[in-house]
Design an enzyme around this catalytic site. Sequence first.
Site, PDB file in Angstrom:
ATOM      1  N   HIS A 145      39.859  59.994  40.299  1.00 44.02           N
ATOM      2  CA  HIS A 145      39.245  59.420  39.096  1.00 44.02           C
ATOM      3  C   HIS A 145      39.664  57.957  38.928  1.00 44.02           C
ATOM      4  O   HIS A 145      38.814  57.079  38.721  1.00 44.02           O
ATOM      5  CB  HIS A 145      39.659  60.246  37.869  1.00 44.02           C
ATOM      6  CG  HIS A 145      39.157  59.700  36.562  1.00 44.02           C
ATOM      7  ND1 HIS A 145      38.245  60.360  35.781  1.00 44.02           N
ATOM      8  CD2 HIS A 145      39.451  58.548  35.910  1.00 44.02           C
ATOM      9  CE1 HIS A 145      37.984  59.625  34.704  1.00 44.02           C
ATOM     10  NE2 HIS A 145      38.707  58.528  34.748  1.00 44.02           N
ATOM     11  N   GLU A 146      40.971  57.690  39.051  1.00 47.75           N
ATOM     12  CA  GLU A 146      41.460  56.317  38.835  1.00 47.75           C
ATOM     13  C   GLU A 146      40.964  55.377  39.924  1.00 47.75           C
ATOM     14  O   GLU A 146      40.572  54.236  39.636  1.00 47.75           O
ATOM     15  CB  GLU A 146      42.991  56.295  38.755  1.00 47.75           C
ATOM     16  CG  GLU A 146      43.583  57.074  37.593  1.00 47.75           C
ATOM     17  CD  GLU A 146      42.941  56.755  36.248  1.00 47.75           C
ATOM     18  OE1 GLU A 146      42.523  55.603  36.045  1.00 47.75           O
ATOM     19  OE2 GLU A 146      42.829  57.664  35.409  1.00 47.75           O
TER      20      GLU A 146
HETATM   21 ZN    ZN Z   1      38.760  56.742  33.610  1.00 38.61          ZN
END
Ligand code: ZN
Length: 181
Positions: A145-146
């Site tokens: 996600h990051e």
């Molecule tokens: Zn995010």
Amino acid sequence: MALREILKMGDPRLLRMAQPVAAQALGGPALRELVADMFETMQHVNGAGLAAPQIGVDSQLVIFGSGQPNPRYPDAPVVPVTVLLNPVITPLGEELEEGWEGCLSVPGLRGVVPRWRRIRYQGIDPDGQTIDRSVEGFHARVVQHECDHLMGILYPMRVRDFSRFGYTEVLFPGLDAAADD
Ligand code: ZN
């Protein structure tokens, strides 16, 4: 240290391909201050992670982990506190896993996102030390996600089934409604 404003979806700065952190910046005070600000900002809102583009900084830098259970994801395994620069992700195997995600740049919403179940991630820390880990499950999800933020990708762009995308307070009424994603 200072709290930074978190950009919200719709801001074009969230859609850029972030620039690699230059070797000259490693170990320096500007980088140290940026990382400190990011941790303060992330912890202020109980985030699971934060990417530099989310505060408008065009650099391949993400932070994640708490070293203790996250109140927003109380059932998730503990992820070590990590500062990761110039990351490279390699899927281990082809297995995908679905899971709920939120994002500090997309407050109040959650959606189910497929991610690689197991990955290897490599990069460096702010002092230039190598990071090379093979992880799975929630840890792997947070990293993916990051690192997506560094490629201008927000998790709603990866949602496939929009019947499982909505407001946190509606989807999870038991959860702390005041806590924005
Ligand atoms: Zn995010």
